[in-house]
Enzyme design. Structure first.
Site, PDB file in Angstrom:
ATOM      1  N   GLY A 162      14.254   1.459 -31.304  1.00  0.00           N
ATOM      2  CA  GLY A 162      14.961   0.166 -31.192  1.00  0.00           C
ATOM      3  C   GLY A 162      16.423   0.916 -31.710  1.00  0.00           C
ATOM      4  O   GLY A 162      17.413   0.875 -30.742  1.00  0.00           O
ATOM      5  N   ARG A 171      22.348  -6.281 -42.960  1.00  0.00           N
ATOM      6  CA  ARG A 171      21.834  -5.042 -43.562  1.00  0.00           C
ATOM      7  C   ARG A 171      22.392  -4.631 -44.956  1.00  0.00           C
ATOM      8  O   ARG A 171      21.911  -4.075 -45.833  1.00  0.00           O
ATOM      9  CB  ARG A 171      22.065  -4.057 -42.422  1.00  0.00           C
ATOM     10  CG  ARG A 171      21.128  -4.453 -41.192  1.00  0.00           C
ATOM     11  CD  ARG A 171      21.193  -3.450 -39.990  1.00  0.00           C
ATOM     12  NE  ARG A 171      20.518  -2.111 -40.737  1.00  0.00           N
ATOM     13  CZ  ARG A 171      21.107  -1.232 -41.038  1.00  0.00           C
ATOM     14  NH1 ARG A 171      22.419  -1.064 -41.095  1.00  0.00           N
ATOM     15  NH2 ARG A 171      20.195  -0.302 -41.340  1.00  0.00           N
ATOM     16  N   TYR A 210      19.720  -4.174 -47.550  1.00  0.00           N
ATOM     17  CA  TYR A 210      19.224  -3.095 -47.844  1.00  0.00           C
ATOM     18  C   TYR A 210      20.286  -2.070 -48.365  1.00  0.00           C
ATOM     19  O   TYR A 210      19.993  -0.722 -48.531  1.00  0.00           O
ATOM     20  CB  TYR A 210      18.750  -2.220 -46.083  1.00  0.00           C
ATOM     21  CG  TYR A 210      17.972  -2.990 -45.396  1.00  0.00           C
ATOM     22  CD1 TYR A 210      16.620  -3.422 -45.634  1.00  0.00           C
ATOM     23  CD2 TYR A 210      18.433  -3.297 -44.267  1.00  0.00           C
ATOM     24  CE1 TYR A 210      15.761  -3.969 -44.968  1.00  0.00           C
ATOM     25  CE2 TYR A 210      17.574  -3.839 -43.365  1.00  0.00           C
ATOM     26  CZ  TYR A 210      16.308  -4.086 -43.563  1.00  0.00           C
ATOM     27  OH  TYR A 210      15.621  -4.713 -42.618  1.00  0.00           O
ATOM     28  N   TYR A 217      19.577  -4.859 -35.236  1.00  0.00           N
ATOM     29  CA  TYR A 217      19.463  -5.315 -36.428  1.00  0.00           C
ATOM     30  C   TYR A 217      20.516  -6.085 -36.916  1.00  0.00           C
ATOM     31  O   TYR A 217      20.691  -6.207 -38.180  1.00  0.00           O
ATOM     32  CB  TYR A 217      18.659  -4.720 -37.540  1.00  0.00           C
ATOM     33  CG  TYR A 217      17.436  -3.887 -36.952  1.00  0.00           C
ATOM     34  CD1 TYR A 217      16.357  -4.656 -36.769  1.00  0.00           C
ATOM     35  CD2 TYR A 217      17.352  -2.519 -36.684  1.00  0.00           C
ATOM     36  CE1 TYR A 217      15.037  -3.940 -36.363  1.00  0.00           C
ATOM     37  CE2 TYR A 217      16.320  -1.992 -36.132  1.00  0.00           C
ATOM     38  CZ  TYR A 217      15.200  -2.571 -35.854  1.00  0.00           C
ATOM     39  OH  TYR A 217      14.017  -1.970 -35.356  1.00  0.00           O
ATOM     40  N   CYS A 227      28.718 -18.233 -49.656  1.00  0.00           N
ATOM     41  CA  CYS A 227      28.559 -18.699 -51.163  1.00  0.00           C
ATOM     42  C   CYS A 227      27.656 -17.829 -51.663  1.00  0.00           C
ATOM     43  O   CYS A 227      26.315 -18.454 -52.108  1.00  0.00           O
ATOM     44  CB  CYS A 227      28.604 -20.019 -51.239  1.00  0.00           C
ATOM     45  SG  CYS A 227      30.080 -20.828 -50.705  1.00  0.00           S
ATOM     46  N   GLU A 228      27.579 -16.495 -51.760  1.00  0.00           N
ATOM     47  CA  GLU A 228      26.584 -15.551 -52.532  1.00  0.00           C
ATOM     48  C   GLU A 228      27.415 -14.376 -52.844  1.00  0.00           C
ATOM     49  O   GLU A 228      28.148 -13.736 -51.952  1.00  0.00           O
ATOM     50  CB  GLU A 228      25.432 -15.008 -51.421  1.00  0.00           C
ATOM     51  CG  GLU A 228      24.738 -16.132 -50.936  1.00  0.00           C
ATOM     52  CD  GLU A 228      23.516 -16.668 -51.788  1.00  0.00           C
ATOM     53  OE1 GLU A 228      23.393 -15.943 -52.826  1.00  0.00           O
ATOM     54  OE2 GLU A 228      23.168 -17.793 -51.278  1.00  0.00           O
ATOM     55  N   GLY A 280      11.345   4.322 -34.713  1.00  0.00           N
ATOM     56  CA  GLY A 280      11.536   4.824 -36.082  1.00  0.00           C
ATOM     57  C   GLY A 280      12.799   5.987 -36.095  1.00  0.00           C
ATOM     58  O   GLY A 280      13.207   6.333 -37.308  1.00  0.00           O
TER      59      GLY A 280
HETATM   60  C1  LIG Z   1      10.643  -2.244 -36.014  1.00  0.00           C
HETATM   61  C2  LIG Z   1       9.844  -1.497 -34.814  1.00  0.00           C
HETATM   62  C3  LIG Z   1      10.014  -0.717 -34.052  1.00  0.00           C
HETATM   63  C4  LIG Z   1      11.262  -0.143 -33.869  1.00  0.00           C
HETATM   64  O1  LIG Z   1      12.017   0.722 -34.950  1.00  0.00           O
HETATM   65  P1  LIG Z   1      13.297   1.461 -34.847  1.00  0.00           P
HETATM   66  O2  LIG Z   1      13.591   1.994 -36.066  1.00  0.00           O
HETATM   67  O3  LIG Z   1      14.404   0.384 -34.650  1.00  0.00           O
HETATM   68  O4  LIG Z   1      13.257   2.481 -33.826  1.00  0.00           O
HETATM   69  C5  LIG Z   1       9.018  -0.070 -33.454  1.00  0.00           C
HETATM   70  N1  LIG Z   1       7.955  -0.649 -33.428  1.00  0.00           N
HETATM   71  C6  LIG Z   1       7.530  -1.422 -34.313  1.00  0.00           C
HETATM   72  C7  LIG Z   1       6.008  -1.844 -34.407  1.00  0.00           C
HETATM   73  C8  LIG Z   1       8.403  -1.905 -35.255  1.00  0.00           C
HETATM   74  O5  LIG Z   1       7.938  -2.810 -36.028  1.00  0.00           O
END
Ligand SMILES: *Cc1c(COP(=O)(O)O)cnc(C)c1O
Length: 422
Positions: A275, A312, A316, A371, A342-343, A239
């Site tokens: 991630g 994205r 979002y 992503y 086509c959107e 996160g």
């Molecule tokens: C998506 C996700 C992550 C990675 O989140 P990032 O924001 O890309 O770091 C880690 N753990 C779980 C369970 C997730 O669903």
């Protein structure tokens, strides 16, 4: 810090001009920098060097097996959310002992596959899932290691679609009920309770939500130990945010220092599931301008990459910087950068002040490493694009562009149609 830079008015990735790769491989294409990924992983890893820890890269951010293999080679594990991601991780050579499995909807076949692969642990998201994992492990005459993904009910102050740790979200088990759930889990004989887990959301740019969640988790661990349940892993999820525009997320070293300080006496191996922070700014999407047009005073730059390649912005409303691959004169205009889908929602950027692009120009959609490709689809029967990894002065195609044949692979026309159509 990344290795995309301008030299003689041209965008380079490490020591290779982006325009050269675009010419050789065609557009659109995803382009990743090896040195950037390496650096981001190492900064994160080294920040936690003083304590036992495992960094489980979140496969859903970028699942290319070359990337997973690279991270595995650097000592990383992975966080998976499906059997398909487990398959990729094993193919890439990830150590099963460093694989954690999250997700609210694990199927029996996926659970079996993970138990047979002897992964580190399941992050369990419901009481029923506990029972299903227990039953699967029993049938396979194994013990499944588990942690409960608790929902600590903290507001990550991020986009509502990517916040996961609030009471109203579908993820995890209410932290107030989790102590009871752990006691229930202890009664299931094919489970080995090893951890506590949470993941509160994505693109978090403040420290406080992480620390609030952490405090709740460490309290829970103390309670569980009083109940005689020994917890060895504390998984704080992923996160940590990145800079797309002007965000100023905590640096991984700051993130680590605060977490290490608060977990000094907890005696757990820390697990993280980053991630975006590893791969987000290590990748770009390169696209060619197909057409430009003006309609009622609005400029459109129509490019060959669409929402099926990078969703994205459409999904979002995310901001991605748009940069020229070859720098142009100072002449700018305000335009929408849109794709061929086509959107109406198919755009990469809206009302953006950008160089006056023309047909044939190349542009780079920045910060597209996470992503990006993983969320790509074949919508409008568009082949998914190539992925390329640059290391120093060489580049490697790590996924070839799909062909039209790939698009219809697996489809079948029932044989009785022959009479009807012939
Ligand atoms: C998506 C996700 C992550 C990675 O989140 P990032 O924001 O890309 O770091 C880690 N753990 C779980 C369970 C997730 O669903």
């Amino acid at each position: 810090m990344n290795y995309f830079h301008y030299k003689d008015s041209e965008l380079w990735c490490e020591e290779v001009p982006v325009s050269m790769i675009a010419r050789d491989v065609g557009t659109p294409l995803y382009l990743y920098s090896y040195r950037t990924i390496e650096r981001h992983f190492n900064v994160f890893d080294e920040a936690f060097a003083p304590v036992p820890h495992i960094i489980c890269f979140s496969v859903k951010a970028n699942s290319n097996i070359a990337i997973l293999s690279m991270l595995a080679g650097m000592g990383g594990g992975v966080d998976i959310v499906s059997g398909g991601e487990l398959y990729r991780a094993l193919l890439a050579g990830v150590n099963p002992g460093k694989i954690v499995y999250s997700g609210v909807g694990k199927r029996v076949d996926e659970i079996r596959y993970a138990i047979e692969s002897d992964i580190l642990m399941f992050n369990v998201e419901s009481e029923q899932e506990l029972e299903v994992i227990n039953a699967c492990a029993g049938e396979l005459r194994r013990k499944a290691r588990i942690s409960l993904r608790v929902n600590p009910d903290v507001d990550p102050m991020t986009h509502p679609h990517i916040s996961t740790g609030l009471k109203e979200n579908k993820f995890g088990i209410d932290i107030n009920k989790s102590r009871y759930q752990y006691r229930r889990a202890r009664e299931l004989e094919h489970l080995d309770i090893v951890g506590v887990d949470c993941h509160i959301g994505s693109q978090i740019t403040e420290m406080s939500p992480f620390l609030d969640a952490l405090d709740r988790l460490t309290n829970l661990i103390r309670c569980l130990r009083k109940d005689g349940i020994d917890i060895r892993y504390l998984d704080l999820g992923g996160g940590l945010g990145i800079t797309y525009k002007e965000e100023t997320p905590p640096h991984p070293t700051e993130y680590a220092e605060e977490i290490i300080r608060r977990t000094k006496d907890i005696d757990c191996t820390l697990v993280f599931e980053p991630g975006r922070v590893v791969i987000g700014n290590a990748g770009i999407l390169v696209s060619e301008v197909l057409y430009t047009k003006v309609s009622s005073e609005k400029h459109f730059v129509i490019v060959d990459a669409g929402m099926n390649d990078l969703i994205r912005p459409s999904l979002y409303g995310s901001y991605h910087a748009i940069q020229p691959v070859v720098e142009k004169s100072d002449d700018h205009f305000d335009a929408d950068i849109v794709g061929p889908i086509c959107e109406s929602g198919d755009y990469l950027a809206r009302k953006r002040t950008i160089p006056r692009f023309e047909r044939g120009d190349l542009l780079a959609v920045m910060s597209a490493g996470a992503y990006g490709f993983t969320m790509a689809s074949n919508y409008n029967s568009r082949p998914r694009v190539a992925e390329v990894l640059v290391k120093d002065d060489r580049y490697y195609v790590i996924r070839r562009r799909e062909t039209y044949g790939d698009i219809v692979k697996g489809e079948a026309i029932p044989s009785f149609f022959a009479g009807v159509n012939g």
